[in-house]
Enzyme design. Sequence first.
Site, PDB file in Angstrom:
ATOM      1  N   LYS A  37       0.854  -1.183   0.000  1.00  0.00           N
ATOM      2  CA  LYS A  37       0.000   0.000   0.000  1.00  0.00           C
ATOM      3  C   LYS A  37       0.890   1.233   0.000  1.00  0.00           C
ATOM      4  O   LYS A  37       2.020   1.216   0.474  1.00  0.00           O
ATOM      5  CB  LYS A  37      -0.942   0.024   1.204  1.00  0.00           C
ATOM      6  CG  LYS A  37      -0.311   0.170   2.569  1.00  0.00           C
ATOM      7  CD  LYS A  37       0.093   1.560   3.008  1.00  0.00           C
ATOM      8  CE  LYS A  37      -1.022   2.548   2.825  1.00  0.00           C
ATOM      9  NZ  LYS A  37      -0.527   3.937   3.216  1.00  0.00           N
TER      10      LYS A  37
ATOM     11  N   THR B 188       9.276   1.820   0.767  1.00  0.00           N
ATOM     12  CA  THR B 188       8.484   2.982   0.407  1.00  0.00           C
ATOM     13  C   THR B 188       7.088   2.995   0.961  1.00  0.00           C
ATOM     14  O   THR B 188       6.291   3.800   0.546  1.00  0.00           O
ATOM     15  CB  THR B 188       8.350   3.082  -1.120  1.00  0.00           C
ATOM     16  OG1 THR B 188       9.516   2.542  -1.706  1.00  0.00           O
ATOM     17  CG2 THR B 188       8.227   4.509  -1.553  1.00  0.00           C
TER      18      THR B 188
ATOM     19  N   ASN C 174      -3.657  16.357  -0.274  1.00  0.00           N
ATOM     20  CA  ASN C 174      -2.779  16.394   0.886  1.00  0.00           C
ATOM     21  C   ASN C 174      -3.043  17.590   1.787  1.00  0.00           C
ATOM     22  O   ASN C 174      -2.793  17.538   2.987  1.00  0.00           O
ATOM     23  CB  ASN C 174      -1.316  16.379   0.433  1.00  0.00           C
ATOM     24  CG  ASN C 174      -0.883  14.963   0.078  1.00  0.00           C
ATOM     25  OD1 ASN C 174      -0.554  14.172   0.942  1.00  0.00           O
ATOM     26  ND2 ASN C 174      -0.912  14.649  -1.216  1.00  0.00           N
TER      27      ASN C 174
ATOM     28  N   SER D 107      -8.165  16.610   7.766  1.00  0.00           N
ATOM     29  CA  SER D 107      -9.453  17.210   8.062  1.00  0.00           C
ATOM     30  C   SER D 107     -10.582  16.521   7.297  1.00  0.00           C
ATOM     31  O   SER D 107     -11.731  16.855   7.489  1.00  0.00           O
ATOM     32  CB  SER D 107      -9.440  18.701   7.723  1.00  0.00           C
ATOM     33  OG  SER D 107      -9.064  18.908   6.375  1.00  0.00           O
TER      34      SER D 107
END
Length: 385
Positions: free
Chosen positions: A170, A181, A380, A385
Amino acid sequence: MSVTAPAGFRAAGVPAGIKASGAQDLALIVNDGPRHTAAGVFTTNKVKAAPVLWSQQVLQERSLHAVVLNSGGANACTGPGGFQDTHSTAEKVAEVLGIGAIDVAVCSTGLIGERLPMPAVVSGVDSAAAALAGTEAAGTDAATAVLTTDSKAKQALATGNGWSIGGFAKGAGMLAPNMATMLSVLTTDAIVEPGTLDAALRAATRTTFDRLDVDGGTSTNDTVLLLASGASGVEPTAEELTGVLTAVSTDLVRQLQGDAEGATKAVDITVRGARTEDDAVHIGRIIAEDNLVKTALFGSDPNWGRIAMALGRADAEIDVSRVEIITNDVSLFAGGLPNRDRAEADLSGRDITIVVDLHLGDQEATILSTDLSHDYVEENSAYSS
């Protein structure tokens, strides 16, 4: 196609309630043996998440019976309490499987800085243990349960002569290596000695996971684990093992590149003619992480000047009078001068190749990257939020 394809492995992925969405968010992979050899590589970020610290400790024994993973929370920067949460998770897995906590690796992914909802994690382990199966669907459930901003599960399988390696990964953002990574679990039913397994994993990750660089952000949680059950009864050579493992890892890395956050371009940056491989990797990474290069690629603009600027600030041996920059097979810069009209390089498609030939030596490396799009910034900027 995944971790359950090799003999000796079961998996599950369940909605534990860690994510408010109710999506699958806890995965469990179990090695039923007869062997339980394991190896791992981890982030080099100095800010390491609690599950990384835990898994590094337990892997000193080079043996694992199980891996438990959660999405919906990274359990990073959570102090002693967060480490205890990881320990408690391993103990819960050990309890339901009848093994020791030292036999359990733990991985987490999600927002940094918040404690995990442990009642949900504990009940999720019970649910996952009850759902364990050696089916393809169970492997896919596990691969799905670790997703965060990914749009789809990423799985791969490659076979040797009577044995195989399967796995999932993932990752869609905060992708820059210095080890691996993202989160990945790989399984094999080959018979492999611990030292051989560790060496093969490090060799494979060095040229695959470690060559993917989406945004320069090295995660606090990066982990790649390789478990070997020995259930096939076949012991491949070290070369055979490394070759098949590299093939699986390459497949997964290409899927990660294709699903990177906001990506509209898949960019392969090859630096050749370098004095050393380290120089080639470093220059390729500098170009891959440069925002001016990445935004030009998003605009399908063959602006080789930005590539020249980026490689020129690398801490590596460069002679600009020898450098050649080739974009989508068009040599745009050579011998210190523009070589062809930049408009000849068509960057309108999704796949872009950049080749920088230093003409100094015989070493080369390829870094896989993407462009920098509006969607990446928007996704991003709103992540927490």
